[in-house]
Design a protein around this motif. Sequence first.
Motif, PDB file in Angstrom:
ATOM      1  N   UNK A  69       0.820  -1.203   0.000  1.00 47.59           N
ATOM      2  CA  UNK A  69       0.000   0.000   0.000  1.00 47.59           C
ATOM      3  C   UNK A  69       0.859   1.261   0.000  1.00 47.59           C
ATOM      4  N   UNK A  70       0.478   2.217  -0.827  1.00 46.12           N
ATOM      5  CA  UNK A  70       1.177   3.496  -0.909  1.00 46.12           C
ATOM      6  C   UNK A  70       2.217   3.565  -2.006  1.00 46.12           C
ATOM      7  N   UNK A  71       2.613   2.413  -2.555  1.00 42.27           N
ATOM      8  CA  UNK A  71       3.625   2.377  -3.601  1.00 42.27           C
ATOM      9  C   UNK A  71       2.961   2.341  -4.979  1.00 42.27           C
ATOM     10  N   UNK A  72       3.651   2.895  -5.980  1.00 43.65           N
ATOM     11  CA  UNK A  72       3.198   2.820  -7.359  1.00 43.65           C
ATOM     12  C   UNK A  72       4.396   2.575  -8.268  1.00 43.65           C
ATOM     13  N   UNK A 333      10.911   6.063   1.214  1.00 39.48           N
ATOM     14  CA  UNK A 333      10.102   4.903   1.580  1.00 39.48           C
ATOM     15  C   UNK A 333       9.870   4.893   3.089  1.00 39.48           C
ATOM     16  N   UNK A 334       8.850   4.200   3.541  1.00 40.25           N
ATOM     17  CA  UNK A 334       8.593   4.103   4.985  1.00 40.25           C
ATOM     18  C   UNK A 334       9.779   3.525   5.755  1.00 40.25           C
ATOM     19  N   UNK A 335       9.787   3.773   7.047  1.00 36.50           N
ATOM     20  CA  UNK A 335      10.914   3.439   7.913  1.00 36.50           C
ATOM     21  C   UNK A 335      11.331   1.971   7.802  1.00 36.50           C
ATOM     22  N   UNK A 336      10.372   1.059   7.681  1.00 38.49           N
ATOM     23  CA  UNK A 336      10.722  -0.363   7.699  1.00 38.49           C
ATOM     24  C   UNK A 336      11.561  -0.800   6.503  1.00 38.49           C
ATOM     25  N   UNK A 337      11.632   0.037   5.469  1.00 41.28           N
ATOM     26  CA  UNK A 337      12.437  -0.308   4.293  1.00 41.28           C
ATOM     27  C   UNK A 337      13.851   0.287   4.347  1.00 41.28           C
ATOM     28  N   UNK A 338      14.080   1.201   5.243  1.00 44.56           N
ATOM     29  CA  UNK A 338      15.369   1.905   5.256  1.00 44.56           C
ATOM     30  C   UNK A 338      16.485   1.000   5.772  1.00 44.56           C
ATOM     31  N   UNK A 339      17.543   0.952   5.007  1.00 41.73           N
ATOM     32  CA  UNK A 339      18.660   0.079   5.334  1.00 41.73           C
ATOM     33  C   UNK A 339      18.468  -1.354   4.884  1.00 41.73           C
ATOM     34  N   UNK A 399      18.830   2.695  -6.882  1.00 43.38           N
ATOM     35  CA  UNK A 399      18.142   3.803  -6.223  1.00 43.38           C
ATOM     36  C   UNK A 399      18.475   5.131  -6.890  1.00 43.38           C
ATOM     37  N   UNK A 400      17.432   5.909  -7.189  1.00 37.08           N
ATOM     38  CA  UNK A 400      17.630   7.267  -7.685  1.00 37.08           C
ATOM     39  C   UNK A 400      17.874   8.221  -6.518  1.00 37.08           C
ATOM     40  N   UNK A 401      18.334   9.410  -6.852  1.00 36.96           N
ATOM     41  CA  UNK A 401      18.662  10.389  -5.823  1.00 36.96           C
ATOM     42  C   UNK A 401      17.456  10.807  -4.988  1.00 36.96           C
ATOM     43  N   UNK A 402      16.255  10.731  -5.553  1.00 39.36           N
ATOM     44  CA  UNK A 402      15.063  11.129  -4.805  1.00 39.36           C
ATOM     45  C   UNK A 402      14.545  10.024  -3.896  1.00 39.36           C
ATOM     46  N   UNK A 403      15.240   8.888  -3.855  1.00 39.20           N
ATOM     47  CA  UNK A 403      14.836   7.786  -2.998  1.00 39.20           C
ATOM     48  C   UNK A 403      13.888   6.810  -3.635  1.00 39.20           C
ATOM     49  N   UNK A 404      13.513   7.029  -4.884  1.00 38.13           N
ATOM     50  CA  UNK A 404      12.698   6.044  -5.587  1.00 38.13           C
ATOM     51  C   UNK A 404      13.583   4.906  -6.072  1.00 38.13           C
ATOM     52  N   UNK A 405      12.943   3.801  -6.465  1.00 36.15           N
ATOM     53  CA  UNK A 405      13.663   2.595  -6.837  1.00 36.15           C
ATOM     54  C   UNK A 405      13.483   2.316  -8.321  1.00 36.15           C
ATOM     55  N   UNK A 421       3.880   7.249  -1.870  1.00 34.98           N
ATOM     56  CA  UNK A 421       3.119   8.362  -1.304  1.00 34.98           C
ATOM     57  C   UNK A 421       2.276   7.805  -0.174  1.00 34.98           C
ATOM     58  N   UNK A 422       2.338   8.441   0.971  1.00 41.15           N
ATOM     59  CA  UNK A 422       1.596   7.947   2.120  1.00 41.15           C
ATOM     60  C   UNK A 422       0.095   7.945   1.830  1.00 41.15           C
TER      61      UNK A 422
END
Length: 424
Positions: A69-72, A333-339, A399-405, A421-422
């Motif tokens: 949810x929230x991803x496109x 991306x949401x916190x659970x994806x970071x790292x 990963x792009x500079x804006x944090x998208x994949x 997008x939340x």
Amino acid sequence: MNSVSLSLGAALALAAGLVVAQQPTSDEALERMRAMKTTGQSLDMETVPQTGPTADAIRANLARVRLPEGFRIDLYAVVPGARHMAVGPSSGVVFVGTRKTDLWAVTDRTKNRTADEVKRFAPAITFTQPGPCFSPDGFLFVAEHNRVLVFPAAEFFYEGPDVAADIVVPTGELIPREEESYNHGARVCAVGPDNKLTVSLGQPHNVQPKDKRELYEQHGIGGIVRMERDGSEREVYATGVRNSVGIAYHPTSKELWFTDNQVDGMGDDIPPGEINHAPRAGMRFGMPWFGGGSTRTTEYADETPPEGLTPPVVETVAHAADMGLTFYTGKAFPEQYRGGLFSAQRGSWNRTVPAGARVMFTPFAADGSGPSGETIPFAEGWLDEDTGEYFGRIVDVAQLKDGSLLVSDDTAGAIYRISYSAPN
């Protein structure tokens, strides 16, 4: 023959000679670029159309893809044969390798998160299965089947046909020429935190013959090699690797992780694919005694495996073909994806029930020591589970500079962009 005919023939020969002189061979063009000279290539460079029926069909197929949810997911670029990607640290231009002779430069000039231009990089050079990677200071390395090149300031020079270039490993010196093969010939690379160049070298067999073991271990075939950025001080970093086409260093621990494709023809459910951890040089993984995980190979069933072999950290679905991987360092991306670790599965070819063609996610401990949870699907749907038909084959993630994949697909010939997008 009269003098007029002779003069005409001489003129035609001279004209042909001039044409040939303007079209140097790939090796000649490389030497000219090393000397900072032009190659005579046209400044009107060929580009790939980004609109039309192909782009429309690819976009329509993306409706099949399932995301949290929230991803496109959107089409970022039409890129024929798109495989491994390297994002320029300065410009964000994406350099994309293929299984063939092309290396593409993908540019989003308007910064609307869709590529405006896709064109061949260094068109005078005939690459062989190029696999690109960047150093933090902007040097583009290209690992080929049996050569490694480097392009200083590629992000600056890529707009024209001639680029600053040099040779890291000459043709025929990455592996012995007699070991060149159509099988497992793709190479991937990464510049590590020690500023050394790391290159994976898949071995060309399903299971390497016993009479090849010594030669392969000597050269790092069926393993990973490391060298200085100028190609000197080469060492075999890891052995016992069947065919890795995904290597990445964790941004915190600075340690190497890699995927490995395992032995075919043993059935639908064995052996498993692998995600491995190589924190130091000299480690030995399971091949050829183990075909993946704890599954013994038939060819080496009569041998007792040597002590000190390192098992995989993560076992994945058999024959899903684990490929490129990247650790997520963005904040979009949401916190659970970071790292965490995003990895690509291209999809099976020798499984009666197909599997793969998706992006996987593995959460990681903050210190990078290892996974903190299960590896699960993140983006899937390119495989029609009812018919077994593939609508795409996923090869790499970046990963792009804006944090998208970014996600590459060598079958549809495309790069996709996944953003978040939340939810309201």
